[in-house]
Design a protein around this motif. Sequence first.
Motif, PDB file in Angstrom:
ATOM      1  N   PRO A 150     -96.748  20.074 -47.406  1.00 40.57           N
ATOM      2  CA  PRO A 150     -97.022  20.239 -45.971  1.00 40.57           C
ATOM      3  C   PRO A 150     -96.764  21.661 -45.485  1.00 40.57           C
ATOM      4  O   PRO A 150     -95.946  22.402 -46.047  1.00 40.57           O
ATOM      5  CB  PRO A 150     -96.062  19.251 -45.312  1.00 40.57           C
ATOM      6  CG  PRO A 150     -94.948  19.105 -46.289  1.00 40.57           C
ATOM      7  CD  PRO A 150     -95.581  19.196 -47.637  1.00 40.57           C
ATOM      8  N   LYS A 151     -97.471  21.987 -44.391  1.00 45.81           N
ATOM      9  CA  LYS A 151     -97.307  23.262 -43.717  1.00 45.81           C
ATOM     10  C   LYS A 151     -96.772  22.999 -42.304  1.00 45.81           C
ATOM     11  O   LYS A 151     -96.905  21.882 -41.795  1.00 45.81           O
ATOM     12  CB  LYS A 151     -98.645  23.992 -43.641  1.00 45.81           C
ATOM     13  CG  LYS A 151     -99.233  24.331 -44.999  1.00 45.81           C
ATOM     14  CD  LYS A 151    -100.542  25.083 -44.848  1.00 45.81           C
ATOM     15  CE  LYS A 151    -101.101  25.474 -46.220  1.00 45.81           C
ATOM     16  NZ  LYS A 151    -102.368  26.245 -46.099  1.00 45.81           N
ATOM     17  N   PRO A 152     -96.195  24.014 -41.666  1.00 47.36           N
ATOM     18  CA  PRO A 152     -95.677  23.814 -40.300  1.00 47.36           C
ATOM     19  C   PRO A 152     -96.705  23.224 -39.335  1.00 47.36           C
ATOM     20  O   PRO A 152     -96.344  22.450 -38.436  1.00 47.36           O
ATOM     21  CB  PRO A 152     -95.257  25.229 -39.883  1.00 47.36           C
ATOM     22  CG  PRO A 152     -94.863  25.876 -41.165  1.00 47.36           C
ATOM     23  CD  PRO A 152     -95.835  25.351 -42.191  1.00 47.36           C
ATOM     24  N   GLU A 153     -97.981  23.538 -39.519  1.00 43.45           N
ATOM     25  CA  GLU A 153     -99.005  23.007 -38.615  1.00 43.45           C
ATOM     26  C   GLU A 153     -99.249  21.506 -38.796  1.00 43.45           C
ATOM     27  O   GLU A 153     -99.975  20.893 -38.004  1.00 43.45           O
ATOM     28  CB  GLU A 153    -100.328  23.761 -38.771  1.00 43.45           C
ATOM     29  CG  GLU A 153    -100.842  23.856 -40.181  1.00 43.45           C
ATOM     30  CD  GLU A 153    -100.510  25.184 -40.833  1.00 43.45           C
ATOM     31  OE1 GLU A 153     -99.350  25.653 -40.655  1.00 43.45           O
ATOM     32  OE2 GLU A 153    -101.380  25.735 -41.527  1.00 43.45           O
ATOM     33  N   ASP A 154     -98.649  20.905 -39.807  1.00 41.25           N
ATOM     34  CA  ASP A 154     -98.723  19.445 -39.976  1.00 41.25           C
ATOM     35  C   ASP A 154     -97.697  18.729 -39.106  1.00 41.25           C
ATOM     36  O   ASP A 154     -97.683  17.489 -39.041  1.00 41.25           O
ATOM     37  CB  ASP A 154     -98.494  19.064 -41.441  1.00 41.25           C
ATOM     38  CG  ASP A 154     -99.603  19.565 -42.342  1.00 41.25           C
ATOM     39  OD1 ASP A 154     -99.297  20.028 -43.456  1.00 41.25           O
ATOM     40  OD2 ASP A 154    -100.783  19.514 -41.920  1.00 41.25           O
ATOM     41  N   SER A 155     -96.825  19.475 -38.452  1.00 42.80           N
ATOM     42  CA  SER A 155     -95.816  18.868 -37.573  1.00 42.80           C
ATOM     43  C   SER A 155     -96.505  18.160 -36.420  1.00 42.80           C
ATOM     44  O   SER A 155     -97.318  18.744 -35.698  1.00 42.80           O
ATOM     45  CB  SER A 155     -94.880  19.947 -37.033  1.00 42.80           C
ATOM     46  OG  SER A 155     -94.171  20.577 -38.070  1.00 42.80           O
ATOM     47  N   ALA A 156     -96.181  16.881 -36.242  1.00 41.13           N
ATOM     48  CA  ALA A 156     -96.802  16.039 -35.216  1.00 41.13           C
ATOM     49  C   ALA A 156     -96.179  14.647 -35.330  1.00 41.13           C
ATOM     50  O   ALA A 156     -95.366  14.386 -36.216  1.00 41.13           O
ATOM     51  CB  ALA A 156     -98.312  15.943 -35.409  1.00 41.13           C
ATOM     52  N   THR A 157     -96.589  13.761 -34.437  1.00 36.37           N
ATOM     53  CA  THR A 157     -96.249  12.350 -34.582  1.00 36.37           C
ATOM     54  C   THR A 157     -97.452  11.643 -35.196  1.00 36.37           C
ATOM     55  O   THR A 157     -98.592  11.835 -34.756  1.00 36.37           O
ATOM     56  CB  THR A 157     -95.908  11.716 -33.225  1.00 36.37           C
ATOM     57  OG1 THR A 157     -94.712  12.316 -32.716  1.00 36.37           O
ATOM     58  CG2 THR A 157     -95.675  10.217 -33.368  1.00 36.37           C
TER      59      THR A 157
END
Lengths: 113, 111
Positions: free
Chosen positions: B78-85
């Motif tokens: 994963p990359k930081p831009e995958d951060s989400a709910t």
Amino acid sequence: DGGITQSPKYLFRKEGQNVTLSCEQNLNHDAMYWYRQDPGQGLRLIYYSQIVNDFQKGDIAEGYSVSREKKESFPLTVTSAQKNPTAFYLCASRGGRGISGYTFGSGTRLTVV
Amino acid sequence: EDQVTQSPEALRLQEGESSSLNCSYTVSGLRGLFWYRQDPGKGPEFLFTLYSAGEEKEKERLKATLTKKESFLHITAPKPEDSATYLCAAEPSGGYNKLIFGAGTRLAVHP
């Protein structure tokens, strides 16, 4: 581009006041839905409509009302009978074969002041 | 009673650290299992639909799988831009087009 538009993005309600949240879609979808989202909880269904001039209560309909006079529009009224209305409200639609489930709007955050 | 449960509630990963999110469902005849991504203050965005046990779908770093009782969302490197709910929803066969949602998993990916 086709999609669902919810307005306003933020809404503030005084005690005892009714407010109406707008939901408009240009996807030509038959079914439309209203969900409420609270922190730590799943989306809870308020009302849904499968066709124009028809709608059904969802799991938490008390204190809310809807209308479906046009295919494109499904407004939600939060009445003074709803004692805890502060939440994030999501409108969704579904049409065709529905293989992607719902298409959601961007939401309205309602706060009681 | 139809029910969808997601775990964990929150997950913190380092960039590149692969992991899986779980969605357990109990519904009367599954018509479809849906995964959505939701960013803060926005509406959910469709990711995948799964219909039958054994089915898999992939999109970039995400892969969704389905068994008769669970679905998994695997996140590879994963990359930081995958951060989400990430939300999971099940459609019962007699649900009249209604989806039942889990509470979601909040994913934070740190560099």
